[in-house]
Scaffold this active site. Sequence first.
Site, PDB file in Angstrom:
ATOM      1  N   TYR A  48     -57.371  13.628   5.181  1.00 37.46           N
ATOM      2  CA  TYR A  48     -56.365  14.302   4.359  1.00 37.46           C
ATOM      3  C   TYR A  48     -56.024  15.671   4.936  1.00 37.46           C
ATOM      4  O   TYR A  48     -54.859  15.968   5.218  1.00 37.46           O
ATOM      5  CB  TYR A  48     -56.915  14.440   2.939  1.00 37.46           C
ATOM      6  CG  TYR A  48     -55.960  15.056   1.940  1.00 37.46           C
ATOM      7  CD1 TYR A  48     -54.855  14.352   1.473  1.00 37.46           C
ATOM      8  CD2 TYR A  48     -56.176  16.351   1.448  1.00 37.46           C
ATOM      9  CE1 TYR A  48     -53.983  14.908   0.542  1.00 37.46           C
ATOM     10  CE2 TYR A  48     -55.313  16.913   0.516  1.00 37.46           C
ATOM     11  CZ  TYR A  48     -54.227  16.200   0.064  1.00 37.46           C
ATOM     12  OH  TYR A  48     -53.360  16.751  -0.853  1.00 37.46           O
TER      13      TYR A  48
ATOM     14  N   PHE B 256     -48.906   3.045  -4.201  1.00 41.95           N
ATOM     15  CA  PHE B 256     -50.348   3.012  -3.936  1.00 41.95           C
ATOM     16  C   PHE B 256     -51.093   3.735  -5.069  1.00 41.95           C
ATOM     17  O   PHE B 256     -51.965   3.154  -5.719  1.00 41.95           O
ATOM     18  CB  PHE B 256     -50.669   3.638  -2.568  1.00 41.95           C
ATOM     19  CG  PHE B 256     -52.140   3.799  -2.325  1.00 41.95           C
ATOM     20  CD1 PHE B 256     -53.023   2.768  -2.604  1.00 41.95           C
ATOM     21  CD2 PHE B 256     -52.667   4.992  -1.825  1.00 41.95           C
ATOM     22  CE1 PHE B 256     -54.397   2.913  -2.404  1.00 41.95           C
ATOM     23  CE2 PHE B 256     -54.036   5.148  -1.619  1.00 41.95           C
ATOM     24  CZ  PHE B 256     -54.896   4.110  -1.908  1.00 41.95           C
TER      25      PHE B 256
ATOM     26  N   THR C  91     -53.422  21.278  -8.822  1.00 41.21           N
ATOM     27  CA  THR C  91     -52.409  21.180  -9.876  1.00 41.21           C
ATOM     28  C   THR C  91     -52.801  20.084 -10.862  1.00 41.21           C
ATOM     29  O   THR C  91     -53.354  19.058 -10.460  1.00 41.21           O
ATOM     30  CB  THR C  91     -51.035  20.878  -9.241  1.00 41.21           C
ATOM     31  OG1 THR C  91     -50.761  21.907  -8.281  1.00 41.21           O
ATOM     32  CG2 THR C  91     -49.931  20.848 -10.269  1.00 41.21           C
TER      33      THR C  91
HETATM   34  P1  NAD Z   1     -50.275  11.143  -6.385  1.00 40.63           P
HETATM   35  O1  NAD Z   1     -51.305  10.321  -5.723  1.00 40.63           O
HETATM   36  O2  NAD Z   1     -50.107  11.029  -7.866  1.00 40.63           O
HETATM   37  O3  NAD Z   1     -48.833  10.898  -5.740  1.00 40.63           O
HETATM   38  C1  NAD Z   1     -48.647  10.488  -4.407  1.00 40.63           C
HETATM   39  C2  NAD Z   1     -47.524   9.458  -4.398  1.00 40.63           C
HETATM   40  O4  NAD Z   1     -47.288   9.045  -3.049  1.00 40.63           O
HETATM   41  C3  NAD Z   1     -47.883   8.193  -5.175  1.00 40.63           C
HETATM   42  O5  NAD Z   1     -46.810   7.814  -5.992  1.00 40.63           O
HETATM   43  C4  NAD Z   1     -48.156   7.161  -4.093  1.00 40.63           C
HETATM   44  O6  NAD Z   1     -47.927   5.825  -4.509  1.00 40.63           O
HETATM   45  C5  NAD Z   1     -47.205   7.627  -3.010  1.00 40.63           C
HETATM   46  N1  NAD Z   1     -47.614   7.188  -1.668  1.00 40.63           N
HETATM   47  C6  NAD Z   1     -48.842   7.272  -1.102  1.00 40.63           C
HETATM   48  N2  NAD Z   1     -48.814   6.760   0.145  1.00 40.63           N
HETATM   49  C7  NAD Z   1     -47.530   6.361   0.378  1.00 40.63           C
HETATM   50  C8  NAD Z   1     -46.883   5.747   1.471  1.00 40.63           C
HETATM   51  N3  NAD Z   1     -47.554   5.441   2.593  1.00 40.63           N
HETATM   52  N4  NAD Z   1     -45.559   5.462   1.353  1.00 40.63           N
HETATM   53  C9  NAD Z   1     -44.879   5.745   0.220  1.00 40.63           C
HETATM   54  N5  NAD Z   1     -45.448   6.330  -0.858  1.00 40.63           N
HETATM   55  C10 NAD Z   1     -46.764   6.630  -0.775  1.00 40.63           C
HETATM   56  O7  NAD Z   1     -50.574  12.662  -5.978  1.00 40.63           O
HETATM   57  P2  NAD Z   1     -49.878  14.016  -6.465  1.00 40.63           P
HETATM   58  O8  NAD Z   1     -50.936  14.842  -7.083  1.00 40.63           O
HETATM   59  O9  NAD Z   1     -48.649  13.733  -7.209  1.00 40.63           O
HETATM   60  O10 NAD Z   1     -49.525  14.679  -5.058  1.00 40.63           O
HETATM   61  C11 NAD Z   1     -48.204  14.679  -4.540  1.00 40.63           C
HETATM   62  C12 NAD Z   1     -48.172  15.444  -3.223  1.00 40.63           C
HETATM   63  O11 NAD Z   1     -48.572  16.794  -3.426  1.00 40.63           O
HETATM   64  C13 NAD Z   1     -49.106  14.856  -2.163  1.00 40.63           C
HETATM   65  O12 NAD Z   1     -48.484  14.940  -0.901  1.00 40.63           O
HETATM   66  C14 NAD Z   1     -50.299  15.789  -2.202  1.00 40.63           C
HETATM   67  O13 NAD Z   1     -50.965  15.836  -0.970  1.00 40.63           O
HETATM   68  C15 NAD Z   1     -49.645  17.121  -2.571  1.00 40.63           C
HETATM   69  N6  NAD Z   1     -50.606  18.014  -3.233  1.00 40.63           N
HETATM   70  C16 NAD Z   1     -51.005  17.787  -4.524  1.00 40.63           C
HETATM   71  C17 NAD Z   1     -51.933  18.629  -5.110  1.00 40.63           C
HETATM   72  C18 NAD Z   1     -52.406  18.427  -6.521  1.00 40.63           C
HETATM   73  O14 NAD Z   1     -53.288  19.166  -6.982  1.00 40.63           O
HETATM   74  N7  NAD Z   1     -51.861  17.520  -7.292  1.00 40.63           N
HETATM   75  C19 NAD Z   1     -52.488  19.688  -4.378  1.00 40.63           C
HETATM   76  C20 NAD Z   1     -52.068  19.871  -3.063  1.00 40.63           C
HETATM   77  C21 NAD Z   1     -51.120  19.037  -2.494  1.00 40.63           C
END
Ligand code: NAD
Length: 313
Positions: free
Chosen positions: A146, A37, A176
């Site tokens: 979220y 996604f 991050t």
């Molecule tokens: P991102 O959007 O780059 O990565 C999320 C990944 O999950 C993507 O590859 C997407 O395709 C996949 N995905 C989404 N829905 C899905 C589903 N239903 N089934 C299978 N795959 C699915 O975001 P990120 O920044 O890499 O974040 C990764 C995790 O860390 C997330 O859970 C996010 O909530 C958490 N997080 C990130 C941050 C940040 O600042 N980057 C902060 C707090 C929490």
Amino acid sequence: MNKKRILVTGGAGFVGSHLCERLLSEGHEVYCLDNYFTGQKENILHLTKYPYFELIRHDVINPYLIEVDEIYNLACPASPVHYQYNPIKTIKTSVMGAINMLGLAKRVNAKILQASTSEVYGNPMVHPQPESYWGNVNPIGERSCYDEGKRAAETLFRDYHAQNNVKIKIVRIFNTYGPRMHPNDGRVVSNFIVQALQNKDITVYGKGEQTRSFQYVDDLVEGMVRTMDTDDAFTGPVNIGNPDEFKIIELAEKVIKLTNSKSKIVFQPLPSDDPLMRQPDIALAKKALDWQPKVKLDEGLEKTIAFFKDIIK
Ligand code: NAD
Ligand code: UDP
């Protein structure tokens, strides 16, 4: 070395791709599960050279069965633009994804780590935020799909642990940034860098007085791996973030300077429920994980700018 079979959901995303890279470099067998996604094959293409790397196209709202030792549950869109695109799907991903992955962990006796978020603190009334703070979250706002989804996932983790003895870990991740962020995902670091490199206006929302504490992705991955490696008695939640706090306007100025950009700062309306401040209290991570972030904002921004220079020619 103890070679483990590890499932990373959301492994093709920004954080997930760095985590897969780290685990493969340590010699583990890594299964990257993603529905693409917000993730992309480009993020993990360079990892396909590892013979023990496998890609699985799957949506975590449906159950999945695989024999593994550890699960990192990251699947969930993370940027407001993406998670607000289909809010019902977002909360389904967090809640049903947690149920399905916890069910899997229970069945195959795997350890499971949840990527939770500083958003569980909402617009915080306590500053900096310790893990003991319960948060100030609007249940019916634009961010709720979220925030509340992640809060419910934490509850599910806690209950599978209490009721079924599943070995759980919860990390609360603060903002991050780093290479492989999506250039259009609307988050502040990627937006400002892309705008600056294209000499377009830098869009500061509100007056830019709101604060965030920015963590470089390598520090986060180190914190996640250390959390997974703790004794079974340690479940978290534990904050993983960089306590160096900056105003958004300061970030804009920094990015302009580091990119030598001609961009001007413009002010746009502040989105609703946008937290005024955010800074992790990392005392627990220091004590339980012997972890603290190492990468300063300037250094991390330089690396991130170099990545964006490459992809937006
Ligand atoms: P991102 O959007 O780059 O990565 C999320 C990944 O999950 C993507 O590859 C997407 O395709 C996949 N995905 C989404 N829905 C899905 C589903 N239903 N089934 C299978 N795959 C699915 O975001 P990120 O920044 O890499 O974040 C990764 C995790 O860390 C997330 O859970 C996010 O909530 C958490 N997080 C990130 C941050 C940040 O600042 N980057 C902060 C707090 C929490
Ligand atoms: N922000 C901004 N300009 C942008 C994108 C974001 O001023 O082009 C602000 C946003 O309003 C918020 C902060 O930067 O106050 C961090 O936003 P982001 O979406 O990166 O993360 P989150 O709000 O989820 O912490």
